[in-house]
Design a protein around this motif. Structure first.
Motif, mmCIF file in Angstrom:
data_model
loop_
_atom_site.group_PDB
_atom_site.id
_atom_site.type_symbol
_atom_site.label_atom_id
_atom_site.label_comp_id
_atom_site.label_asym_id
_atom_site.label_seq_id
_atom_site.Cartn_x
_atom_site.Cartn_y
_atom_site.Cartn_z
ATOM 1 N N VAL A 152 17.064 -4.822 15.441
ATOM 2 C CA VAL A 152 16.398 -5.843 16.246
ATOM 3 C C VAL A 152 15.162 -5.217 16.881
ATOM 4 O O VAL A 152 15.007 -4.000 16.908
ATOM 5 N N GLY A 153 14.291 -6.060 17.399
ATOM 6 C CA GLY A 153 13.153 -5.595 18.180
ATOM 7 C C GLY A 153 12.151 -4.789 17.381
ATOM 8 O O GLY A 153 11.914 -5.020 16.192
ATOM 9 N N LEU A 154 11.577 -3.783 18.039
ATOM 10 C CA LEU A 154 10.499 -3.008 17.441
ATOM 11 C C LEU A 154 10.976 -2.104 16.307
ATOM 12 O O LEU A 154 10.195 -1.779 15.410
ATOM 13 N N ALA A 155 12.247 -1.702 16.329
ATOM 14 C CA ALA A 155 12.767 -0.904 15.217
ATOM 15 C C ALA A 155 12.775 -1.737 13.932
ATOM 16 O O ALA A 155 12.468 -1.228 12.847
ATOM 17 N N ARG A 156 13.096 -3.005 14.038
ATOM 18 C CA ARG A 156 13.065 -3.882 12.862
ATOM 19 C C ARG A 156 11.629 -4.092 12.374
ATOM 20 O O ARG A 156 11.357 -4.118 11.166
ATOM 21 N N GLU A 157 10.694 -4.237 13.318
ATOM 22 C CA GLU A 157 9.294 -4.387 12.939
ATOM 23 C C GLU A 157 8.773 -3.117 12.257
ATOM 24 O O GLU A 157 7.961 -3.188 11.333
ATOM 25 N N LEU A 158 9.245 -1.945 12.715
ATOM 26 C CA LEU A 158 8.868 -0.692 12.072
ATOM 27 C C LEU A 158 9.319 -0.685 10.613
ATOM 28 O O LEU A 158 8.556 -0.322 9.712
ATOM 29 N N ALA A 159 10.570 -1.105 10.359
ATOM 30 C CA ALA A 159 11.083 -1.121 8.995
ATOM 31 C C ALA A 159 10.347 -2.128 8.123
ATOM 32 O O ALA A 159 10.023 -1.856 6.963
ATOM 33 N N ARG A 160 10.045 -3.285 8.672
ATOM 34 C CA ARG A 160 9.388 -4.336 7.888
ATOM 35 C C ARG A 160 7.956 -3.973 7.517
ATOM 36 O O ARG A 160 7.446 -4.432 6.489
ATOM 37 N N ASN A 161 7.298 -3.193 8.362
ATOM 38 C CA ASN A 161 5.889 -2.884 8.130
ATOM 39 C C ASN A 161 5.678 -1.467 7.595
ATOM 40 O O ASN A 161 4.564 -0.951 7.654
ATOM 41 N N SER A 162 6.744 -0.834 7.090
ATOM 42 C CA SER A 162 6.647 0.481 6.469
ATOM 43 C C SER A 162 6.961 0.354 4.980
ATOM 44 O O SER A 162 7.797 -0.458 4.578
ATOM 45 N N ALA A 163 6.302 1.168 4.175
ATOM 46 C CA ALA A 163 6.544 1.184 2.734
ATOM 47 C C ALA A 163 7.328 2.432 2.368
ATOM 48 O O ALA A 163 7.090 3.516 2.923
ATOM 49 N N LEU A 164 8.275 2.285 1.425
ATOM 50 C CA LEU A 164 9.086 3.411 0.984
ATOM 51 C C LEU A 164 8.250 4.317 0.082
ATOM 52 O O LEU A 164 7.734 3.884 -0.948
ATOM 53 N N ALA A 171 -3.808 4.993 5.559
ATOM 54 C CA ALA A 171 -4.483 3.737 5.217
ATOM 55 C C ALA A 171 -4.669 3.669 3.710
ATOM 56 O O ALA A 171 -5.104 4.629 3.074
ATOM 57 N N GLY A 172 -4.342 2.516 3.126
ATOM 58 C CA GLY A 172 -4.555 2.299 1.705
ATOM 59 C C GLY A 172 -3.698 3.167 0.824
ATOM 60 O O GLY A 172 -4.179 3.760 -0.137
ATOM 61 N N ALA A 173 -2.382 3.255 1.137
ATOM 62 C CA ALA A 173 -1.489 4.086 0.340
ATOM 63 C C ALA A 173 -1.123 3.434 -0.984
ATOM 64 O O ALA A 173 -0.600 4.089 -1.879
ATOM 65 N N GLY A 174 -1.371 2.128 -1.117
ATOM 66 C CA GLY A 174 -1.061 1.445 -2.359
ATOM 67 C C GLY A 174 0.396 1.037 -2.488
ATOM 68 O O GLY A 174 0.829 0.624 -3.570
ATOM 69 N N LEU A 175 1.177 1.170 -1.437
ATOM 70 C CA LEU A 175 2.592 0.796 -1.454
ATOM 71 C C LEU A 175 2.773 -0.497 -0.683
ATOM 72 O O LEU A 175 2.095 -0.732 0.328
ATOM 73 N N GLN A 176 3.699 -1.326 -1.122
ATOM 74 C CA GLN A 176 3.945 -2.615 -0.470
ATOM 75 C C GLN A 176 5.054 -2.490 0.558
ATOM 76 O O GLN A 176 6.120 -1.930 0.273
ATOM 77 N N THR A 177 4.806 -3.023 1.733
ATOM 78 C CA THR A 177 5.847 -3.106 2.758
ATOM 79 C C THR A 177 6.675 -4.360 2.513
ATOM 80 O O THR A 177 6.240 -5.283 1.804
ATOM 81 N N PRO A 178 7.896 -4.433 3.077
ATOM 82 C CA PRO A 178 8.687 -5.659 2.936
ATOM 83 C C PRO A 178 7.949 -6.904 3.400
ATOM 84 O O PRO A 178 8.058 -7.962 2.792
ATOM 85 N N THR A 179 7.185 -6.792 4.464
ATOM 86 C CA THR A 179 6.431 -7.943 4.951
ATOM 87 C C THR A 179 5.390 -8.372 3.929
ATOM 88 O O THR A 179 5.235 -9.574 3.643
ATOM 89 N N GLU A 180 4.657 -7.405 3.352
ATOM 90 C CA GLU A 180 3.652 -7.737 2.345
ATOM 91 C C GLU A 180 4.312 -8.292 1.082
ATOM 92 O O GLU A 180 3.780 -9.208 0.439
#
Length: 559
Positions: A450-462, A510-519
């Protein structure tokens, strides 16, 4: 003759004696002199700024025997009766004690009758917002169309509680709080007339404590005279008000700027010996920090506004970002002081919070040293008790991402972690290794976050995962999400979901070319929208409608 308190003795009896409120005085004086009188006036403002006083002076100007004028004589029987509170045609009502509708109707039953002696029958209703809804309804019709010999003067500290129907039938005047300079000047005039010795700094303390209220300032002045045995001395007034010497506040902020925790606690403990009002101490710190911020903003021209050399010297020691941070922490600390177990401990905690979150001084860079790379690890979760992870390949065929370093880190306080969010590394790129498949977008949806930890996961690319270390890449605009506590929460949720200990490492790039879950979700939604629009375009019925009626399809309607 018995003693009369200063707040009553120095109550204005004409418009010329009113302190401040120039915008209200101008409108009332022009209305009286030009005979453009409304039937209902509403005076609003905080306590002690002159609402009832202005209403009484206005009533006196209406009923002066020499004629309606902005300068009542003060000598005729009508003026003297109003000043002494004996005028039968000035009906003063305290709405707080007459809230019942029957009492309001009884009051309004006499409205149609002509005044007994004066020119106008004036109804002065104080704290009118205390009326009940039924009382307002009873007043409404009379207030809209009163007889020509009746004037209504309403006063309230809370106009928001008045019905809109009442507000729309009144001329509203908002009386403002008086500044410290205006109050101090007025108090000096009063003490000069009373023959009381005083110090200017003491009057400024009283004016600050009054909070813009003239009545409160005069009441405090009465108390200060009694406390000082007929004299107004700064030290005794400060003791009476629970304030401290300005030099101690300067010393506190100066110690904060030096970053010496031991000295800061020592200053706080010395301050406790005076049993101060800690909310007032924080208020004085806020005032000082505001002055320092003004000095920073004005630069070389600061000397024209700030005359205290101690403030100018302190502004050179406190950085602009430190000043803003100290101000915000003091503001929140003053609000939360009531929740502390003891005011003293709450105050110390506010100071320690300021010290803990001071912007860290950046380390000096040797001459000729290479610039730090832009892609740097932001935060690393607390390491599990496992051997160091082997290098792993990227879990994507996209262009190579920045290296994810799987180095064990030692636990550190949150303040230090916040100060070291961005660090540099010179590690080599990851070497190929066995890839453990992991659908990051699906995994994120299944995590108990929940909260900001969830936002971190959604906006990070593996970027990489080998079963023990999981590397993520985050864009610079989401850099603030990668704080230690959010990474630890993500790491804990992953361990529970995967059934094994996993260490999470996050890098900014910036511009790593990987897709985040949100994208990825946005791209899938856009593709579904495109398919829906194509299906509608290809529908035979839609094509027939276009051909027959020259119709068009709005893209936004396609789902």
């Amino acid at each position: 003759m018995s003693y009369q308190v200063l707040a009553r003795k120095w109550r204005p009896r004409s418009f010329g004696e009113v302190i401040g409120q120039g915008h209200v005085l101008r409108a009332l004086i022009n209305a009286l002199d030009r005979d453009r009188l409304h039937h209902a006036y509403l005076f609003t403002g905080t306590r002690g700024v002159g609402k009832t006083t202005l209403a009484r002076v206005f009533a006196k100007a209406l009923n002066c025997e020499r004629g309606v004028s902005s300068q009542p004589c003060g000598e005729c029987s009508s003026c003297q009766e109003i000043d002494s509170g004996r005028c039968v045609d000035l009906i003063e009502v305290d709405a707080a004690s007459r809230t019942k509708v029957d009492e309001t109707r009884e009051l309004l039953d006499n409205v149609p009758y002509a005044p007994t002696r004066a020119r106008y029958k004036v109804y002065l209703i104080d704290e009118v917002h205390m009326f009940s809804n039924h009382s307002f309804n009873a007043l409404l019709k009379t207030l809209e169309e009163p007889p020509p010999h009746v004037k209504f003067l309403l006063a309230t500290t809370d106009p928001k509680k008045l019905p809109v129907t009442i507000l729309s039938r009144c001329l509203q005047f908002n009386l403002t709080r008086l500044s410290v300079a205006q109050l101090a000047e007025h108090l000096a005039r009063v003490l000069g007339a009373e023959g009381v010795e005083h110090e200017t700094a003491a009057l400024e303390l009283v004016a600050q404590a009054a909070g813009g209220s003239v009545r409160d300032a005069l009441s405090l002045l009465d108390q200060a005279i009694a406390h000082g045995d007929g004299r107004i001395v700064t030290a005794e007034v400060a003791q009476m008000l629970g304030t401290i010497d300005q030099g101690r506040v300067l010393g506190l902020v100066d110690t904060l700027a030096g970053g010496d925790g031991r000295a800061l606690i020592g200053c706080a403990r010395e301050l406790a010996d005076y049993a101060p009002d800690y909310a007032q101490v924080l208020a004085e710190m806020l005032s000082l920090l505001r002055r320092i911020a003004v000095v920073h903003a004005l630069g070389e021209a600061a000397g024209e506004v700030e005359s205290d050399p101690r403030v100018l010297e302190l502004a050179a020691r406190v950085a602009a970002d430190e000043c803003q941070l100290f101000y915000q922490i003091a503001l929140n600390g003053r609000r939360d002081l009531q929740y502390a177990p003891e005011p003293e401990s709450g105050f110390e905690m506010v100071l320690l919070r300021m010290l803990a979150f001071r912007p860290a001084t950046p380390p000096a860079v040797p001459a000729g040293a290479p610039a730090a790379p832009r892609t740097a690890p932001l935060a690393t979760g607390t390491p599990a008790a496992a051997p160091p992870a082997a290098p792993v390949p990227r879990a994507s065929t996209a262009p190579p991402a920045a290296p994810v370093v799987a180095e064990p880190v030692t636990a550190e306080p949150l303040a230090e972690a916040a100060a070291e969010d961005v660090s540099t590394t010179s590690a080599a790129p990851l070497a190929p290794a066995a890839v453990v498949p992991l659908d990051w977008a699906v995994t994120v949806d299944e995590l108990a976050l929940v909260g900001l930890a969830r936002e971190l996961a959604r906006n990070s690319a593996l970027a990489a995962y080998d079963g023990r270390v999981l590397g993520l890449v985050i864009a610079p605009q989401f850099e603030k999400l990668a704080q230690r506590r959010h990474v630890d929460n993500l790491q804990t949720a992953l361990a529970e979901h995967l059934g094994q200990a996993v260490r999470v490492e996050v890098r900014v790039e910036a511009g790593a070319g990987l897709q985040t879950p949100t994208e990825q979700r946005s791209a899938e939604q856009a593709e579904r929208q495109r398919q829906a629009e194509s299906t509608i375009d290809a529908d035979p019925n839609v094509q027939a409608l276009r051909a027959t009626f020259d119709a068009t399809v709005e893209d936004v309607s396609a789902r």
